[in-house]
Scaffold this active site. Sequence first.
Site: not given
Length: 509
Positions: A61-62, A94, A328
């Site tokens: 994530d990120d 996201c 993502d």
Amino acid sequence: MSLRTLGYPALVAMSLVLAGCSADPTPPGSPAAARPATSASAVAVQPAPAARPNIVLVLVDDLSMNLVQYMPNVRKLQQDGTTFTNYTVTDSLCCPSRASLLKGQFPHNTGIVKNHGSDGGFLLFHSRGQERSTFATDLQGAGYRTAFLGKYLNEYQPGLRMGGTRPYVPPGWDQWFAGGNAYPNFDYKLNENGRIVSYGSKPQDYLTDVLAAKASNFISTTAATGQPFLVEVSTYTPHHPYTPAPRDANLFPGLRAPRTPAWDRAPAGTVWLAGKPKLTTAQKLRLDQEFRLRAQSVQAIDRMIGQLRTTLAQAGVADRTVVMFTSDNGYHMGEYTLPSGKQTAFDTDVNVPLVVAGPGIEPGRSAAQVVANVDLRPTFADWAGLPAPSETDGRSITPLLSGSAPAEWRHGTLIEHHDPATDPKDPDYEKNSLNIPPSYDALRTGTFTYIEYVNGAVEYFDRTTDPHMIKNVAGTLSPERLGELRAAVRGLATCVGADACWAASRTVS
């Protein structure tokens, strides 16, 4: 041409001996980093696997490109596989990005353009019936045993029942271990196959480690049955608040956010960033602290990748398993005078790692073709021996993995971002509107990025001469060229289905 149509024996000349495959966990900048990373694994000739490959997808994530240097197991995966240098997400946010990955569709076709509310989030995805057809349902229907662990879609909460009597588990998943707002990585709950389990604040409760252990167990138990499997491990790190595992909390003392040519600099000729103030001293100090936390937090992810590859080797299935690592979306930290965040069409936010290793995949190779997260669902179907799902907008990347590039590939892909995250309830909320781009559609090729904002303004960055995207040269383009670019963006922003989107992706270069 694909792995399925060629057959594995024709493709597999080299495979991985993964016993002891975990790379040296010592990250750059740590006290022991002076010694080179070592690994017991080596590339060796192996017989082609007789069955369809297992798939291990690690989605984080990120994660921005500049964190890979702190991840020795990811770098080892790059040595053992193929890295796509022009891989982009459909939206640097996201939920839209994750929906595109599950469905193989652009946001204008999934209808998910935000993290929550009337035009985004899990509740809309579910209400539209989108979960009935995803890469998970594809592979489960083809006889794969499937498992999901970690972050699903924004708005999903472990206790949601969605009209049923037990906590909700989406279709397509045989094993389900999903959290809600578990970004701190401690004091969270997981829906474990319809049962809510609470975790606390002890070091052993650190979420990335919990997911790693559960994924390893799934691999071991499923490999023993001989059934092919798909497992997605979706971490919450390095998303804000960037919580590292306790054992990593003192790493990288003095590490600062990278001072690239784009650091604290609005692009010349910019549209929405014109007149934006420079970063303050306090903002710069905070960015350095945050970047250090991010580098610390990815250490657990990196160890997990080494652990999963070791598990595959111990289970005897490493030579017939594809391991894929990606994110993502990316993340900017001080570039373009912006504090930490995403949502832009700059490469910091949309160009993220995609590393793939396994049978039939050329080791140590960088592939420059333009690929996107809409391509992963048809790729998984290809590996499973299925035709590409009819609703997808992407195309299987298996022809790009064997080292022999296809005669034709797309010239560019679409990035679209609409209704930005401006709600305080959104985990990606930006409290300062000056840091949020207007809605836009963009075309990104291997050499340039063209952006059309909702107010009619345009930007064009020639990344061959301006890789950090600090000079908008749209004003130097001829009316004819601008017309070509506008037509290409309109074609991509309205395309439906693989054939139409493929055609639109090849109209301009």
